[in-house]
Design a protein around this motif. Structure first.
Motif, PDB file in Angstrom:
ATOM      1  N   MET A 160      -4.149 -17.895  28.631  1.00 46.66           N
ATOM      2  CA  MET A 160      -3.965 -19.077  27.784  1.00 46.66           C
ATOM      3  C   MET A 160      -3.909 -20.365  28.612  1.00 46.66           C
ATOM      4  O   MET A 160      -4.207 -21.443  28.086  1.00 46.66           O
ATOM      5  N   THR A 161      -3.543 -20.263  29.879  1.00 43.40           N
ATOM      6  CA  THR A 161      -3.484 -21.463  30.707  1.00 43.40           C
ATOM      7  C   THR A 161      -4.850 -22.086  30.918  1.00 43.40           C
ATOM      8  O   THR A 161      -4.952 -23.275  31.218  1.00 43.40           O
ATOM      9  N   MET A 162      -5.920 -21.298  30.756  1.00 47.47           N
ATOM     10  CA  MET A 162      -7.270 -21.855  30.931  1.00 47.47           C
ATOM     11  C   MET A 162      -7.645 -22.814  29.821  1.00 47.47           C
ATOM     12  O   MET A 162      -8.487 -23.679  29.998  1.00 47.47           O
ATOM     13  N   LYS A 163      -7.037 -22.688  28.638  1.00 42.00           N
ATOM     14  CA  LYS A 163      -7.323 -23.594  27.522  1.00 42.00           C
ATOM     15  C   LYS A 163      -6.279 -24.703  27.398  1.00 42.00           C
ATOM     16  O   LYS A 163      -6.373 -25.549  26.526  1.00 42.00           O
ATOM     17  N   TRP A 164      -5.281 -24.674  28.267  1.00 40.29           N
ATOM     18  CA  TRP A 164      -4.196 -25.636  28.185  1.00 40.29           C
ATOM     19  C   TRP A 164      -4.661 -26.992  28.694  1.00 40.29           C
ATOM     20  O   TRP A 164      -5.324 -27.102  29.713  1.00 40.29           O
ATOM     21  N   ARG A 165      -4.334 -28.055  27.968  1.00 40.66           N
ATOM     22  CA  ARG A 165      -4.690 -29.422  28.380  1.00 40.66           C
ATOM     23  C   ARG A 165      -3.455 -30.244  28.473  1.00 40.66           C
ATOM     24  O   ARG A 165      -2.593 -30.200  27.702  1.00 40.66           O
TER      25      ARG A 165
ATOM     26  N   GLY B   4       4.574 -23.281  24.237  1.00 41.99           N
ATOM     27  CA  GLY B   4       5.695 -22.354  24.052  1.00 41.99           C
ATOM     28  C   GLY B   4       5.249 -20.911  23.989  1.00 41.99           C
ATOM     29  O   GLY B   4       5.878 -20.023  24.569  1.00 41.99           O
ATOM     30  N   ILE B   5       4.151 -20.655  23.273  1.00 36.14           N
ATOM     31  CA  ILE B   5       3.635 -19.285  23.194  1.00 36.14           C
ATOM     32  C   ILE B   5       3.128 -18.830  24.549  1.00 36.14           C
ATOM     33  O   ILE B   5       3.375 -17.689  24.973  1.00 36.14           O
ATOM     34  N   MET B   6       2.439 -19.705  25.258  1.00 32.31           N
ATOM     35  CA  MET B   6       1.898 -19.374  26.584  1.00 32.31           C
ATOM     36  C   MET B   6       3.020 -19.000  27.555  1.00 32.31           C
ATOM     37  O   MET B   6       2.977 -17.943  28.196  1.00 32.31           O
TER      38      MET B   6
ATOM     39  N   LEU C 141       1.090  -8.573  28.655  1.00 31.88           N
ATOM     40  CA  LEU C 141       1.732  -9.778  28.122  1.00 31.88           C
ATOM     41  C   LEU C 141       1.614 -10.938  29.096  1.00 31.88           C
ATOM     42  O   LEU C 141       1.300 -12.069  28.707  1.00 31.88           O
ATOM     43  N   MET C 142       1.859 -10.659  30.370  1.00 30.93           N
ATOM     44  CA  MET C 142       1.760 -11.733  31.363  1.00 30.93           C
ATOM     45  C   MET C 142       0.328 -12.231  31.520  1.00 30.93           C
ATOM     46  O   MET C 142       0.092 -13.437  31.643  1.00 30.93           O
ATOM     47  N   ILE C 143      -0.642 -11.340  31.504  1.00 30.59           N
ATOM     48  CA  ILE C 143      -2.044 -11.740  31.649  1.00 30.59           C
ATOM     49  C   ILE C 143      -2.495 -12.545  30.440  1.00 30.59           C
ATOM     50  O   ILE C 143      -3.253 -13.512  30.574  1.00 30.59           O
ATOM     51  N   ALA C 144      -2.018 -12.178  29.238  1.00 30.89           N
ATOM     52  CA  ALA C 144      -2.359 -12.957  28.040  1.00 30.89           C
ATOM     53  C   ALA C 144      -1.849 -14.387  28.178  1.00 30.89           C
ATOM     54  O   ALA C 144      -2.555 -15.348  27.829  1.00 30.89           O
ATOM     55  N   GLY C 145      -0.639 -14.552  28.690  1.00 33.85           N
ATOM     56  CA  GLY C 145      -0.117 -15.897  28.925  1.00 33.85           C
ATOM     57  C   GLY C 145      -0.906 -16.640  29.989  1.00 33.85           C
ATOM     58  O   GLY C 145      -1.174 -17.840  29.847  1.00 33.85           O
ATOM     59  N   LEU C 146      -1.299 -15.953  31.038  1.00 32.36           N
ATOM     60  CA  LEU C 146      -2.085 -16.598  32.089  1.00 32.36           C
ATOM     61  C   LEU C 146      -3.474 -16.983  31.597  1.00 32.36           C
ATOM     62  O   LEU C 146      -4.014 -18.021  31.996  1.00 32.36           O
TER      63      LEU C 146
END
Length: 95
Positions: free
Chosen positions: A90-95, A43-45, A83-88
């Motif tokens: 975060m996708t690298m740690k998403w499982r 949700g945060i991502m 803000l968009m780059i911070a969300g992107l």
């Protein structure tokens, strides 16, 4: 079609060199696999990516009418893209 069973990954390491010389015996060690990301993380991502997009859209459409957006001028692009780059990222740690 039936679903196949999911097995835990097993790392294979060589036993001692003397044992290996006598036979082809290996010891197995369990590898800890990280679980899936929680719904809060997702949700945060997604929220950061959407918030950055909304920031840029609001700046384009009504930026001159909003006081604090007008005062920082073109730095609004930096805020929206950050803000968009911070969300992107975060996708690298998403499982």
């Amino acid at each position: 079609m039936p679903k196949s069973k999911v097995r835990k990954k097993v790392a294979v390491t060589a036993a001692s060199s003397s044992a290996q010389a006598n036979s082809n015996s290996y010891t197995t060690t369990r590898v800890k696999v990280a679980g899936p990301s929680g719904p809060v993380y997702i949700g945060i991502m997604l929220g950061l990516m959407v918030l950055g997009l909304l920031w840029l859209v609001v700046f384009y459409l009504w930026g001159s009418q909003i006081g604090f957006m007008n005062s920082i001028g073109n730095w609004n692009f930096g805020v929206g893209f950050a803000l968009m780059i911070a969300g992107l990222l975060m996708t690298m740690k998403w499982r």
